[in-house]
Design a protein around this motif. Sequence first.
Motif, short mmCIF file in Angstrom:
data_model
loop_
_atom_site.label_atom_id
_atom_site.label_comp_id
_atom_site.label_asym_id
_atom_site.label_seq_id
_atom_site.Cartn_x
_atom_site.Cartn_y
_atom_site.Cartn_z
N SER A 62 1.19 -0.88 0.44
CA SER A 62 0.19 0.01 -0.25
C SER A 62 1.19 0.94 0.14
CB SER A 62 -0.77 -0.12 1.02
OG SER A 62 -0.48 0.47 2.58
N GLY A 63 0.62 2.22 -0.50
CA GLY A 63 0.70 3.15 -0.82
C GLY A 63 2.38 3.55 -2.24
N THR A 64 2.95 3.81 -1.72
CA THR A 64 3.85 4.34 -3.21
C THR A 64 5.22 5.04 -2.42
OG1 THR A 64 1.56 5.58 -4.47
CG2 THR A 64 4.24 5.98 -5.36
N ALA A 65 6.04 3.95 -3.14
CA ALA A 65 6.89 4.06 -2.99
C ALA A 65 7.59 4.74 -4.08
CB ALA A 65 7.71 2.82 -2.83
N THR A 66 8.79 5.52 -4.12
CA THR A 66 9.42 6.39 -4.93
C THR A 66 11.15 5.96 -4.92
OG1 THR A 66 8.36 8.58 -4.09
CG2 THR A 66 10.46 8.83 -6.22
N PHE A 67 11.63 5.61 -5.99
CA PHE A 67 13.03 5.13 -5.68
C PHE A 67 13.99 5.94 -6.79
CE2 PHE A 67 10.40 0.88 -4.66
CZ PHE A 67 11.16 0.48 -4.06
N GLU A 68 15.41 6.51 -5.79
CA GLU A 68 15.84 6.57 -6.75
C GLU A 68 16.64 5.73 -7.53
OE1 GLU A 68 18.90 9.19 -4.04
OE2 GLU A 68 16.86 9.81 -2.85
N THR A 69 17.38 5.85 -8.52
CA THR A 69 17.73 4.83 -9.67
C THR A 69 18.53 5.69 -10.34
OG1 THR A 69 16.07 5.31 -11.41
CG2 THR A 69 16.10 3.49 -9.77
N GLU A 70 19.89 5.37 -11.24
CA GLU A 70 20.72 6.14 -11.68
C GLU A 70 20.12 7.06 -12.96
OE1 GLU A 70 24.86 3.53 -12.03
OE2 GLU A 70 23.15 2.06 -11.40
N ASP A 71 19.11 6.32 -13.37
CA ASP A 71 18.03 6.95 -14.62
C ASP A 71 16.98 7.83 -14.09
OD1 ASP A 71 19.79 5.13 -16.62
OD2 ASP A 71 17.80 3.51 -15.82
N GLY A 72 16.97 8.07 -13.07
CA GLY A 72 16.33 9.43 -12.28
C GLY A 72 14.88 8.45 -11.50
N PRO A 73 13.88 9.22 -10.40
CA PRO A 73 13.09 8.70 -9.79
C PRO A 73 12.24 7.22 -10.59
CG PRO A 73 12.63 10.89 -10.29
CD PRO A 73 13.56 10.78 -11.16
N VAL A 74 11.85 6.28 -10.04
CA VAL A 74 10.95 6.01 -10.04
C VAL A 74 9.62 5.57 -9.21
CG1 VAL A 74 9.90 3.92 -10.99
CG2 VAL A 74 12.32 4.45 -11.69
N ASP A 75 8.05 5.87 -9.49
CA ASP A 75 7.61 5.56 -8.31
C ASP A 75 6.77 4.37 -8.72
OD1 ASP A 75 7.07 8.35 -7.51
OD2 ASP A 75 5.93 8.99 -8.21
N VAL A 76 6.79 2.98 -8.08
CA VAL A 76 6.67 2.48 -7.36
C VAL A 76 4.94 2.33 -6.50
CG1 VAL A 76 6.64 -0.94 -7.04
CG2 VAL A 76 8.13 1.07 -7.81
N GLY A 77 3.44 2.13 -6.91
CA GLY A 77 2.32 1.66 -6.52
C GLY A 77 2.22 0.40 -6.14
N PRO A 78 0.94 0.68 -5.20
CA PRO A 78 0.30 -0.31 -4.56
C PRO A 78 0.37 -2.06 -6.23
CG PRO A 78 -1.49 1.61 -4.07
CD PRO A 78 -0.17 2.20 -5.16
N ASN A 79 0.37 -2.75 -4.87
CA ASN A 79 0.83 -4.11 -6.03
C ASN A 79 0.96 -4.33 -6.84
OD1 ASN A 79 -1.39 -5.48 -4.58
ND2 ASN A 79 -2.98 -4.55 -5.44
N GLU A 80 2.18 -2.61 -6.82
CA GLU A 80 3.23 -2.86 -8.09
C GLU A 80 4.85 -4.11 -7.81
OE1 GLU A 80 2.04 0.12 -10.95
OE2 GLU A 80 3.32 1.10 -9.24
N ALA A 81 5.46 -3.82 -8.32
CA ALA A 81 7.13 -4.68 -7.50
C ALA A 81 7.83 -4.22 -8.59
CB ALA A 81 7.02 -5.89 -7.79
N VAL A 82 9.26 -4.53 -8.02
CA VAL A 82 9.98 -3.94 -9.33
C VAL A 82 11.56 -4.55 -8.03
CG1 VAL A 82 10.93 -1.79 -7.30
CG2 VAL A 82 11.41 -1.36 -9.22
N ARG A 83 12.43 -4.35 -9.05
CA ARG A 83 13.65 -5.25 -9.15
C ARG A 83 15.13 -5.03 -9.52
NH1 ARG A 83 16.68 -7.82 -12.32
NH2 ARG A 83 18.15 -9.70 -12.25
N PHE A 84 16.07 -4.58 -8.77
CA PHE A 84 16.83 -4.38 -8.96
C PHE A 84 17.79 -4.97 -8.90
CE2 PHE A 84 14.65 -0.75 -6.63
CZ PHE A 84 14.98 0.01 -7.43
N ASP A 85 18.94 -5.24 -9.85
CA ASP A 85 19.86 -6.46 -10.28
C ASP A 85 21.39 -5.62 -9.09
OD1 ASP A 85 21.32 -8.13 -11.30
OD2 ASP A 85 21.10 -7.18 -13.31
N ARG A 86 22.09 -6.88 -9.56
CA ARG A 86 23.54 -6.90 -9.24
C ARG A 86 23.65 -5.41 -9.29
NH1 ARG A 86 22.24 -11.87 -9.95
NH2 ARG A 86 21.92 -12.88 -8.91
N GLY A 87 24.84 -4.80 -8.38
CA GLY A 87 25.80 -3.70 -8.99
C GLY A 87 24.19 -3.17 -9.40
#
Length: 165
Positions: A62-87
């Motif tokens: 629930s809620g919305t998480a904002t991830f800082e990434t090398e490509d800029g911010p990415v919002d991930v909302g309810p019932n969504e998933a995000v994956r970050f690779d090694r490195g």
Amino acid sequence: MKRVSVDDVENSIQPAAVMRPLTDALGLTDVALNYYELEPGDSFAFAYHSHEVQEEAFYVISGTATFETEDGPVDVGPNEAVRFDRGEFQRGWNRGDEPVRALAIGAPLEYGNQVKLRYCAACDAETDAELTATSGAEDAVVANCVECGAETGRWVRGSMGGEVP
């Protein structure tokens, strides 16, 4: 089978209001699993970071998480998933007004070397940080710049997330 109630797992000192490490509680040996509750302004991690060995996925309940990434911010909302690779560098935040509840899953269990970038005022730069847990009168996690040793962050048990000024 091993079953555990998330509410029965002790809250860890983190930059999140609630971080309950489920890995040991469930006896996991190959994957890390953590439950988070982030109040507005809280973060999943102590620093913008990458893991040498571990890939990491976040499932937002629930809620919305904002991830800082090398490509800029990415919002991930309810019932969504995000994956970050090694490195791959990332740091997730609650930049909204509502709490964020999420699961973090990392595999393999070990991180390998971890680079943790934090702003150091003394160096006037983003530098790698070393984290140290303290105990005694004040249970805390302290971040220090690896270049000059200056403190770049402090989190105290019971502070309900966020950094202690």
